[in-house]
Design a protein around this motif. Sequence first.
Motif, short mmCIF file in Angstrom:
data_model
loop_
_atom_site.label_atom_id
_atom_site.label_comp_id
_atom_site.label_asym_id
_atom_site.label_seq_id
_atom_site.Cartn_x
_atom_site.Cartn_y
_atom_site.Cartn_z
N VAL A 49 0.86 -1.19 0.00
CA VAL A 49 0.00 0.00 0.00
C VAL A 49 0.89 1.24 0.00
O VAL A 49 1.89 1.30 0.72
N GLY A 51 0.79 5.68 -0.07
CA GLY A 51 0.08 6.96 -0.08
C GLY A 51 0.84 7.89 -1.01
O GLY A 51 0.89 7.67 -2.22
N HIS A 52 1.48 8.91 -0.41
CA HIS A 52 2.28 9.84 -1.23
C HIS A 52 3.76 9.46 -1.26
O HIS A 52 4.57 10.22 -1.78
N GLY A 53 4.11 8.34 -0.65
CA GLY A 53 5.50 7.87 -0.73
C GLY A 53 6.49 8.77 -0.01
O GLY A 53 7.66 8.84 -0.40
N SER A 54 6.05 9.42 1.08
CA SER A 54 6.97 10.32 1.78
C SER A 54 7.66 9.67 2.98
O SER A 54 8.42 10.32 3.68
N ASN A 55 7.39 8.38 3.17
CA ASN A 55 8.06 7.69 4.27
C ASN A 55 8.46 6.28 3.85
O ASN A 55 8.33 5.33 4.63
N PRO A 116 4.04 15.95 5.18
CA PRO A 116 3.62 15.40 3.88
C PRO A 116 2.85 14.09 4.05
O PRO A 116 3.01 13.40 5.06
N THR A 118 -0.57 11.21 3.19
CA THR A 118 -2.01 10.99 3.18
C THR A 118 -2.53 10.77 4.60
O THR A 118 -1.78 10.43 5.52
N ALA A 121 -2.03 7.11 5.87
CA ALA A 121 -0.70 6.73 6.36
C ALA A 121 -0.44 7.30 7.75
O ALA A 121 0.46 6.82 8.45
N GLN A 125 2.60 5.54 11.53
CA GLN A 125 3.70 5.85 12.46
C GLN A 125 3.24 6.90 13.48
O GLN A 125 4.06 7.54 14.12
N ILE A 127 1.90 9.98 13.31
CA ILE A 127 2.68 11.17 12.97
C ILE A 127 2.71 12.17 14.12
O ILE A 127 1.74 12.30 14.88
N GLY A 128 3.81 12.86 14.21
CA GLY A 128 3.98 13.80 15.31
C GLY A 128 4.91 14.93 14.92
O GLY A 128 5.78 14.76 14.05
N ILE A 178 -5.78 0.69 5.13
CA ILE A 178 -6.61 1.65 5.84
C ILE A 178 -7.45 2.41 4.81
O ILE A 178 -6.92 2.91 3.80
N ARG A 223 8.70 25.16 9.45
CA ARG A 223 9.00 23.98 8.63
C ARG A 223 9.56 24.39 7.28
O ARG A 223 10.50 23.78 6.78
N GLY A 237 12.21 13.25 4.85
CA GLY A 237 12.15 13.82 6.20
C GLY A 237 13.20 13.16 7.09
O GLY A 237 14.27 12.77 6.61
N TYR A 338 11.41 -1.02 1.11
CA TYR A 338 10.79 -2.03 0.24
C TYR A 338 11.76 -2.39 -0.89
O TYR A 338 12.58 -1.56 -1.30
C1 LIG Z 1 9.97 16.60 4.25
C2 LIG Z 1 9.30 15.58 5.15
C3 LIG Z 1 8.97 15.94 6.43
C4 LIG Z 1 8.34 15.01 7.29
N1 LIG Z 1 8.01 15.40 8.55
C5 LIG Z 1 7.39 14.53 9.38
C6 LIG Z 1 7.02 14.92 10.70
O1 LIG Z 1 7.23 16.07 11.11
N2 LIG Z 1 6.41 14.01 11.50
C7 LIG Z 1 6.14 12.74 11.06
O2 LIG Z 1 5.57 11.96 11.85
N3 LIG Z 1 6.47 12.34 9.81
C8 LIG Z 1 7.08 13.20 8.96
N4 LIG Z 1 7.42 12.80 7.70
C9 LIG Z 1 7.10 11.41 7.27
C10 LIG Z 1 5.78 11.32 6.47
O3 LIG Z 1 5.31 12.59 6.14
C11 LIG Z 1 4.71 10.58 7.26
O4 LIG Z 1 5.16 9.32 7.67
C12 LIG Z 1 3.42 10.39 6.45
O5 LIG Z 1 2.40 9.91 7.29
C13 LIG Z 1 3.60 9.43 5.26
O6 LIG Z 1 2.44 9.53 4.45
P1 LIG Z 1 2.45 8.92 2.99
O7 LIG Z 1 1.07 8.99 2.45
O8 LIG Z 1 3.49 9.60 2.16
O9 LIG Z 1 2.86 7.42 3.29
P2 LIG Z 1 3.77 6.44 2.39
O10 LIG Z 1 5.18 6.92 2.44
O11 LIG Z 1 3.16 6.27 1.06
O12 LIG Z 1 3.66 5.10 3.23
C14 LIG Z 1 4.30 4.98 4.47
C15 LIG Z 1 3.93 3.63 5.08
O13 LIG Z 1 2.54 3.63 5.40
C16 LIG Z 1 1.87 2.56 4.72
N5 LIG Z 1 0.57 3.08 4.28
C17 LIG Z 1 0.34 4.24 3.62
N6 LIG Z 1 -0.99 4.39 3.42
C18 LIG Z 1 -1.59 3.29 3.94
C19 LIG Z 1 -2.94 2.85 4.01
N7 LIG Z 1 -3.94 3.57 3.52
N8 LIG Z 1 -3.19 1.65 4.61
C20 LIG Z 1 -2.18 0.90 5.11
N9 LIG Z 1 -0.89 1.26 5.06
C21 LIG Z 1 -0.60 2.45 4.48
C22 LIG Z 1 2.77 2.21 3.55
O14 LIG Z 1 2.57 0.85 3.19
C23 LIG Z 1 4.15 2.47 4.13
O15 LIG Z 1 4.58 1.36 4.88
C24 LIG Z 1 8.04 13.70 6.82
C25 LIG Z 1 8.38 13.36 5.50
C26 LIG Z 1 9.00 14.28 4.67
C27 LIG Z 1 9.32 13.90 3.25
#
Ligand SMILES: Cc1cc2nc3c(=O)[nH]c(=O)nc-3n(C[C@H](O)[C@H](O)[C@H](O)COP(=O)(O)OP(=O)(O)OC[C@H]3O[C@@H](n4cnc5c(N)ncnc54)[C@H](O)[C@@H]3O)c2cc1C
Length: 343
Positions: A49, A51-55, A116, A118, A121, A125, A127-128, A178, A223, A237, A338
């Motif tokens: 799965v 989302g926006h691939g930011s983690n 960043p 969805t 996501a 983790q 998010i905080g 989710i 930020r 991040g 991955y």
């Molecule tokens: C510049 C930058 C700053 C950041 N700052 C912070 C911060 O301050 N605090 C913080 O906590 N994080 C931060 N992050 C990390 C990131 O933003 C979060 O982890 C965010 O929640 C990831 O969302 P995503 O949609 O990009 O998830 P993705 O990177 O696409 O996925 C992350 C994980 O979640 C799983 N996942 C995603 N969507 C679903 C779903 N619908 N159902 C089941 N599993 C799913 C994926 O399989 C993967 O394992 C930052 C990232 C960047 C690039």
Amino acid sequence: MQITSDASLQTRNTLALCAHSRALVSIESENALREALAWARANSTAVTVLGHGSNVVFAGDLSSMVLVQATRGRHCLDDDGSHVRLRVAAGENWHHLVEWTLSEGYFGLENLALIPGTVGAAPIQNIGAYGVELGPFMEAVHALRIDSGEAVTLSSEQCEFGYRDSVFKHRLRDQLVITAVDLRLPRVARLQLGYPALASALALRSEQEISARDVFETVVSIRRSKLPDPAAIPNAGSFFKNPVLQKQQAARLKAQFPDLPVYPQADGRDKIPAAWLIEYCGWKGHRENGVGVHPDHALVLVNYGGDSGACLLQLADRIAVTVRDTFGITLEIEPRVYGQCNG
Ligand SMILES: Cc1cc2nc3c(=O)[nH]c(=O)nc-3n(C[C@H](O)[C@H](O)[C@H](O)COP(=O)(O)OP(=O)(O)OC[C@H]3O[C@@H](n4cnc5c(N)ncnc54)[C@H](O)[C@@H]3O)c2cc1C
């Protein structure tokens, strides 16, 4: 359902790492998700799965079918005058949700602006940022089981939220998609202004003068000034979690390294900034094989055009080894890795 075979993932991760997946489907409704899961089961294909691939870090190609959560929708379930309950679809943009809640007079998420990714996501983790975590606002998580398509709902307690942690990284890892989250937000702002960078940015104003919108704007501006924009310099991040140590271990290190910052936690342990450890070991600004450590942020690993997740992970490994040798602390990578390193 439109399946793209051998799909490039380079524009689907904020590190812009080069990788392909066996198949990719953009999910715009729960029915489409059910159909995609049924297809994966029928074809014995694993599901990843996204989302926006930011983690995430793609170390190589994925033999799985990637489902990109792109569902939309947010609505109020009820409003008793003191709190609202919202249901938000997993594919919604997190930052846009935070903006919208404030414009509607729903508070609590302002410190979590500009993270960043969805909504779906966000619980993964917990998010905080800036002294606030998602967990206390989360009421329920709705999902479909990958192996059966069965719908499940988890309460906040069942999510087992911790620091950048939840049940979705452990017992339920890779088992659920989710689909939506339920949030419970106060109608009266209770501002969290204690985080040092936020407190000093707002230091010239009295608490009575500060609104949730001010907190939101201050967080956005801090930020923007501090963190590299992935669109300009690809990154994910913070690459490592901040280690949380037992008090005695932290005190021993502090005696040995008097400048080491130590932040006491509610559970009696101490959090140590991973960035300080990495900078102390001399990695800040280091570059090799098209990847590196950001010159202003030792915690942010960046892709300067090397495009290879394997090179990035090799660098992360070497950083972790020097930190372990110097401080006896094992750093943990925050993004999910991955793919196979050699394809
Ligand atoms: C510049 C930058 C700053 C950041 N700052 C912070 C911060 O301050 N605090 C913080 O906590 N994080 C931060 N992050 C990390 C990131 O933003 C979060 O982890 C965010 O929640 C990831 O969302 P995503 O949609 O990009 O998830 P993705 O990177 O696409 O996925 C992350 C994980 O979640 C799983 N996942 C995603 N969507 C679903 C779903 N619908 N159902 C089941 N599993 C799913 C994926 O399989 C993967 O394992 C930052 C990232 C960047 C690039």
